[in-house]
Scaffold this motif. Structure first.
Motif, PDB file in Angstrom:
ATOM      1  N   ASP A   1       0.852  -1.185   0.000  1.00  0.00           N
ATOM      2  CA  ASP A   1       0.000   0.000   0.000  1.00  0.00           C
ATOM      3  C   ASP A   1       0.888   1.235   0.000  1.00  0.00           C
ATOM      4  O   ASP A   1       1.913   1.257   0.677  1.00  0.00           O
ATOM      5  N   VAL A   2       0.499   2.235  -0.749  1.00  0.00           N
ATOM      6  CA  VAL A   2       1.201   3.516  -0.687  1.00  0.00           C
ATOM      7  C   VAL A   2       0.165   4.590  -0.377  1.00  0.00           C
ATOM      8  O   VAL A   2      -0.839   4.702  -1.084  1.00  0.00           O
ATOM      9  N   ALA A   3       0.405   5.326   0.700  1.00  0.00           N
ATOM     10  CA  ALA A   3      -0.548   6.370   1.088  1.00  0.00           C
ATOM     11  C   ALA A   3      -0.281   7.640   0.301  1.00  0.00           C
ATOM     12  O   ALA A   3       0.834   7.856  -0.172  1.00  0.00           O
ATOM     13  N   ALA A   4      -1.310   8.466   0.177  1.00  0.00           N
ATOM     14  CA  ALA A   4      -1.143   9.751  -0.501  1.00  0.00           C
ATOM     15  C   ALA A   4      -0.088  10.565   0.226  1.00  0.00           C
ATOM     16  O   ALA A   4      -0.026  10.582   1.450  1.00  0.00           O
TER      17      ALA A   4
ATOM     18  N   LEU B   1      -0.254  11.137  -8.656  1.00  0.00           N
ATOM     19  CA  LEU B   1       0.821  10.155  -8.529  1.00  0.00           C
ATOM     20  C   LEU B   1       1.792  10.340  -9.684  1.00  0.00           C
ATOM     21  O   LEU B   1       1.365  10.436 -10.835  1.00  0.00           O
ATOM     22  N   ILE B   2       3.087  10.417  -9.364  1.00  0.00           N
ATOM     23  CA  ILE B   2       4.093  10.466 -10.428  1.00  0.00           C
ATOM     24  C   ILE B   2       4.988   9.242 -10.308  1.00  0.00           C
ATOM     25  O   ILE B   2       5.510   8.939  -9.222  1.00  0.00           O
ATOM     26  N   LEU B   3       5.138   8.538 -11.407  1.00  0.00           N
ATOM     27  CA  LEU B   3       6.050   7.404 -11.468  1.00  0.00           C
ATOM     28  C   LEU B   3       7.311   7.869 -12.180  1.00  0.00           C
ATOM     29  O   LEU B   3       7.246   8.394 -13.291  1.00  0.00           O
ATOM     30  N   LEU B   4       8.456   7.708 -11.529  1.00  0.00           N
ATOM     31  CA  LEU B   4       9.704   8.179 -12.134  1.00  0.00           C
ATOM     32  C   LEU B   4      10.670   6.995 -12.261  1.00  0.00           C
ATOM     33  O   LEU B   4      11.040   6.374 -11.259  1.00  0.00           O
TER      34      LEU B   4
ATOM     35  N   GLN C   1       1.271  19.095  -4.180  1.00  0.00           N
ATOM     36  CA  GLN C   1       1.331  17.822  -3.455  1.00  0.00           C
ATOM     37  C   GLN C   1       1.025  16.657  -4.379  1.00  0.00           C
ATOM     38  O   GLN C   1      -0.018  16.610  -4.993  1.00  0.00           O
ATOM     39  N   TRP C   2       1.992  15.768  -4.532  1.00  0.00           N
ATOM     40  CA  TRP C   2       1.726  14.517  -5.220  1.00  0.00           C
ATOM     41  C   TRP C   2       2.483  13.406  -4.536  1.00  0.00           C
ATOM     42  O   TRP C   2       3.354  13.645  -3.698  1.00  0.00           O
ATOM     43  N   THR C   3       2.129  12.196  -4.903  1.00  0.00           N
ATOM     44  CA  THR C   3       2.791  11.014  -4.373  1.00  0.00           C
ATOM     45  C   THR C   3       3.768  10.543  -5.438  1.00  0.00           C
ATOM     46  O   THR C   3       3.476  10.669  -6.624  1.00  0.00           O
TER      47      THR C   3
END
Lengths: 263, 267
Positions: B35-38, B160-163, B190-192
């Motif tokens: 799980d990944v929280a905001a 959400l940003i995937l890098l 604010q992003w995750t």
């Protein structure tokens, strides 16, 4: 030295050297054989004498070359989009595209004359056949040469197939398209001239450079033949020049082939 | 709508028993539950072949899972507009000016022009490249191109940003600067983040949480909170707590890589 000046000066110097060498060679020939290699004066005289005929013939050949070339561009771009959209289509059609290029003009010429008659229609079809292949091969290759990550980017943004084609594949294909266009621009005037020679119309002064060359050849007018050859080359240069200009307009701002050198 | 005050906030990303295999053989990811929280900044590190990049591709919907379940803000991957992706290469379109590149993804979403231009300009300002808006990508340095790529992702205003190793090809100075900028931007927007990297120092500096992966099959072996206060800046890199965490995470990573050494390769 200014590189731009050098770009004009070097070929110009070469041309001067060529003409001088030509003249010397002409002088070396025995007088009875000098007609084989007319000197500059003879060439100018030929242009004077046949200038009007050559100009009209060049006009006809230019229009035919542009017609065949234009047709080739339109059909090749359409075909490339089709070919790039599906591997199935590509596998099925590719051998037949090569057939188009392999068709021996000499052999289909009589058929073409029977179908559409001599003159422009036949000449345009032959020019089309000659200039089509490099265009379709290069453009298709370009449409398929998109970076994997860029395709992923578009997929992730849930881009439609049309968006991926026109916002990604088509611009990415432009450098390839212009490579094909340059090759075809060289082939088209030669193709039109050859086609005119074989399937051109001899009636009513509607002949291009091919038929004109045929007539000069029959009358043994050697300087006039040289003048015809030079006229054909000028047509080629003109078309290549236009195409290079278009390529520059489309690419120079962003493509690496036009980036300033690191000097 | 009435929400009971005690209702727990659902995690932004929920992954359950996720397995991905390509053909037969050892799965690239095996039964991952996470799980990944905001608001978290999660770095994924581990040896190559441990499935960290594959996890990003699964989350983005580019690759389907073999089995298991992923939701992002309650929706399956590939059906959410809340996500942006930053590749290792800038993947800019060379025929478009910087501003148009930043707006590309908004254009694909058929956003009205005024809104698109406003968002593009805002994103470009976040990466401090407003003055390069009319330049072409080839006129930029490697670091600037990566910032444009980042701006393109930020313009989506994602949750959400995937890098995927975004700074991997850059020199160390540029890399450190971009890391600091990334955190500064996150203070404002604010992003995750899920961040794949090979650099332990980079992971510790950026993250609120680090997942260490092992390979063959790909799985998470350590889930480490990084309790350094934000905002972090260049002083953080000299903080003994930071340095301690870097050596701790390095030791754990090395242990993972050594335990997966010759034995498992021979098996």
């Amino acid at each position: 030295m200014n590189p731009r000046l050098l770009r004009w000066l070097l070929p110009a110097l070469l041309a001067v050297g060529f003409v001088v060498g030509w003249q010397v060679l002409h002088g070396q020939l025995s007088p009875s054989r000098r007609f084989l290699l007319p000197d500059l004066a003879g060439l100018i005289a030929a242009f004077r004498e046949h200038g009007a005929v050559l100009a009209r013939a060049a006009g006809y050949t230019a229009v035919a070359a542009l017609g065949g070339f234009g047709l080739a561009v339109v059909v090749a771009v359409g075909a490339s989009v089709l070919l790039a959209s599906s591997e199935l289509v590509r596998t099925a059609l590719y051998p037949y595209l090569m057939v188009l290029q392999m068709v021996p003009v000499i052999v289909i010429a009589p058929i073409l004359i029977l179908w559409v008659g001599p003159g422009w229609p036949s000449v345009i079809i032959v020019t089309f056949l000659i200039s089509f292949f490099p265009l379709v091969v290069n453009t298709t290759q370009g449409l398929l040469s998109v970076e994997r990550a860029q395709v992923d980017l578009f997929r992730m943004a849930r881009a439609s197939g049309l968006q991926a084609m026109f916002l990604l594949r088509v611009p990415a294909a432009l450098p390839y398209f212009f490579t094909g266009l340059r090759i075809s621009a060289i082939l088209a005037p030669i193709g039109a001239l050859t086609a005119d020679y074989i399937v051109g119309s001899t009636s009513g002064g509607r002949s291009g450079l091919g038929i004109t060359a045929l007539l000069f050849s029959a009358r043994n007018e050697i300087p006039a033949l040289y003048a015809t050859a030079i006229t054909g080359c000028l047509l080629g240069f003109a078309l290549v020049g236009v195409v290079s200009g278009l390529a520059w307009l489309a690419l120079h701002r962003w493509h690496d082939s036009y980036s300033p050198s690191d000097k | 709508m009435i929400v009971p005050p005690t209702a727990p906030v659902a995690p932004l990303i929920q992954i359950q028993a996720l397995t991905k295999r390509f053909g037969a053989g050892v799965p690239v990811l095996d039964g991952l539950t996470l799980d990944v929280a905001a608001g978290e900044f999660v770095s994924l590190i581990g040896p190559s072949g441990c499935g960290k990049s594959t996890l990003l591709r699964l989350l983005s919907g580019l690759t389907p899972a073999s089995c298991g379940n992923i939701t992002i803000a309650g929706r399956p991957p590939g059906e959410t507009d809340d996500l942006a992706y930053v590749f290792q290469d800038p993947t800019l379109l060379p025929w478009l000016k910087v501003a148009a590149n930043v707006e590309t993804l908004l254009r694909l979403r058929r956003m009205p022009a005024a809104e698109r231009i406003r968002r593009g300009a805002a994103a470009l300002e976040l990466v401090r490249l407003t003055d390069k808006a009319r330049a072409y990508p080839r006129q930029l340095s490697g670091g600037q191109r990566m910032r444009v790529s980042l701006a393109r992702a930020l313009a989506l205003e994602p949750r959400l940003i995937l890098l995927d190793e975004p700074f991997g090809a850059l020199d160390e100075m540029t890399r450190d600067h971009l890391g600091e900028e990334l955190l500064a931007i996150r203070e404002r927007q604010q992003w995750t983040a899920l961040f794949v990297t090979h650099s332990v120092a980079e992971a510790v500096f950026l993250s609120s949480r680090i997942l260490i992966f092992a390979a063959h099959p790909g799985r998470v072996v350590h889930d480490l909170p990084i309790e350094l206060p934000y905002p972090r800046n260049q002083d953080t890199r000299r903080d003994p707590a930071y340095l301690g965490l870097v050596s701790e995470v390095s030791a754990k990573l090395r242990a993972v890589e050594e335990s997966a050494g010759p034995v498992s390769t021979a098996a």
